[in-house]
Design a protein around this motif. Structure first.
Motif, short mmCIF file in Angstrom:
data_model
loop_
_atom_site.label_atom_id
_atom_site.label_comp_id
_atom_site.label_asym_id
_atom_site.label_seq_id
_atom_site.Cartn_x
_atom_site.Cartn_y
_atom_site.Cartn_z
N GLY A 81 -4.08 118.89 60.94
CA GLY A 81 -4.43 117.57 60.45
C GLY A 81 -3.44 116.52 60.90
O GLY A 81 -2.50 116.80 61.67
N ARG A 82 -3.67 115.32 60.39
CA ARG A 82 -2.77 114.21 60.71
C ARG A 82 -2.84 113.18 59.60
O ARG A 82 -3.82 113.11 58.85
CB ARG A 82 -3.09 113.59 62.06
CG ARG A 82 -4.37 112.81 62.11
CD ARG A 82 -4.61 112.23 63.51
NE ARG A 82 -5.67 111.24 63.45
CZ ARG A 82 -5.48 109.95 63.19
NH1 ARG A 82 -4.28 109.48 62.97
NH2 ARG A 82 -6.50 109.11 63.16
N VAL A 83 -1.80 112.37 59.55
CA VAL A 83 -1.69 111.30 58.56
C VAL A 83 -1.61 109.98 59.31
O VAL A 83 -0.82 109.85 60.25
CB VAL A 83 -0.42 111.46 57.70
CG1 VAL A 83 -0.30 110.34 56.69
CG2 VAL A 83 -0.40 112.81 57.01
N GLU A 84 -2.41 109.01 58.88
CA GLU A 84 -2.34 107.66 59.45
C GLU A 84 -2.01 106.70 58.31
O GLU A 84 -2.80 106.53 57.37
CB GLU A 84 -3.67 107.28 60.08
CG GLU A 84 -3.67 105.87 60.64
CD GLU A 84 -5.03 105.42 61.16
OE1 GLU A 84 -5.11 104.28 61.63
OE2 GLU A 84 -6.00 106.20 61.08
N VAL A 85 -0.84 106.09 58.40
CA VAL A 85 -0.43 105.12 57.38
C VAL A 85 -1.05 103.78 57.74
O VAL A 85 -0.85 103.25 58.84
CB VAL A 85 1.10 105.02 57.30
CG1 VAL A 85 1.52 103.93 56.33
CG2 VAL A 85 1.69 106.37 56.87
N LEU A 86 -1.81 103.22 56.81
CA LEU A 86 -2.48 101.94 57.03
C LEU A 86 -1.65 100.78 56.51
O LEU A 86 -1.63 99.70 57.12
CB LEU A 86 -3.86 101.95 56.34
CG LEU A 86 -4.77 103.11 56.75
CD1 LEU A 86 -6.03 103.11 55.88
CD2 LEU A 86 -5.11 103.03 58.22
N ASP A 87 -0.99 100.96 55.37
CA ASP A 87 -0.12 99.95 54.77
C ASP A 87 1.06 100.68 54.14
O ASP A 87 0.88 101.77 53.58
CB ASP A 87 -0.84 99.18 53.66
CG ASP A 87 -2.03 98.39 54.17
OD1 ASP A 87 -1.82 97.45 54.94
OD2 ASP A 87 -3.17 98.74 53.78
N GLU A 88 2.25 100.07 54.22
CA GLU A 88 3.42 100.70 53.63
C GLU A 88 4.41 99.61 53.22
O GLU A 88 4.62 98.65 53.96
CB GLU A 88 4.06 101.63 54.66
CG GLU A 88 5.19 102.48 54.15
CD GLU A 88 5.65 103.47 55.20
OE1 GLU A 88 5.81 104.64 54.84
OE2 GLU A 88 5.86 103.07 56.37
N LEU A 89 4.99 99.77 52.04
CA LEU A 89 5.93 98.79 51.51
C LEU A 89 7.06 99.52 50.81
O LEU A 89 6.80 100.42 49.99
CB LEU A 89 5.23 97.86 50.52
CG LEU A 89 6.10 96.83 49.80
CD1 LEU A 89 6.65 95.82 50.79
CD2 LEU A 89 5.33 96.16 48.70
N VAL A 90 8.30 99.15 51.11
CA VAL A 90 9.47 99.68 50.43
C VAL A 90 10.24 98.48 49.89
O VAL A 90 10.52 97.53 50.62
CB VAL A 90 10.38 100.49 51.38
CG1 VAL A 90 11.64 100.95 50.67
CG2 VAL A 90 9.62 101.67 51.96
#
Length: 133
Positions: free
Chosen positions: A64-73
């Motif tokens: 599988g794979r992961v696609e980050v669409l939005d990310e905030l730290v």
């Protein structure tokens, strides 16, 4: 791990699910604090229950794979929206969109994570893939 080397969802999920040969305990220790807790679709799990969930997924997920669409730290807080595409060992595929709010421990690992999952593609039996044990 220092705060300069904080974990993130894509790295954690890749180590947990999509890196054959990486020991489960090592992968969990790398990204999750000893007091880790997770709520998925309203159901809480402690670190041991979370590890059992990942062990189960390792049996049914081939790749599988992961696609980050939005990310905030911001400080010790983390939020993201990501899509996970999975091919299971039986050849079927699942696509889930996940919304995450989390807190980091001082060493940069996840201490608490709350997520809601939305199945975009998959069978009815895959609906609880985000929390199955």
């Amino acid at each position: 791990m220092t705060t300069a080397t904080r974990t993130d969802i894509a790295t954690a999920l890749t180590d947990l699910l999509f890196t054959p040969g990486l020991d489960l305990a090592e992968a969990v220790d790398r990204h999750f604090a000893p007091d880790y807790r997770q709520r998925t679709d309203g159901s809480w799990a402690d670190r041991a229950e979370f590890t059992a969930h990942i062990a189960h997924l390792r049996e049914v997920v081939a790749s599988g794979r992961v696609e980050v669409l939005d990310e905030l730290v911001q400080g010790d807080r983390y939020a993201d929206r990501h899509v996970v595409d999975v091919t299971k060992t039986d050849g079927s595929t699942v696509r889930m969109e996940v919304y995450v709010f989390a807190e980091f421990s001082p060493d940069g690992r996840f201490r608490r994570l709350e997520e809601t999952t939305l199945m975009l593609r998959g069978g009815e039996e895959d609906r609880d893939l985000g929390s199955a044990r």
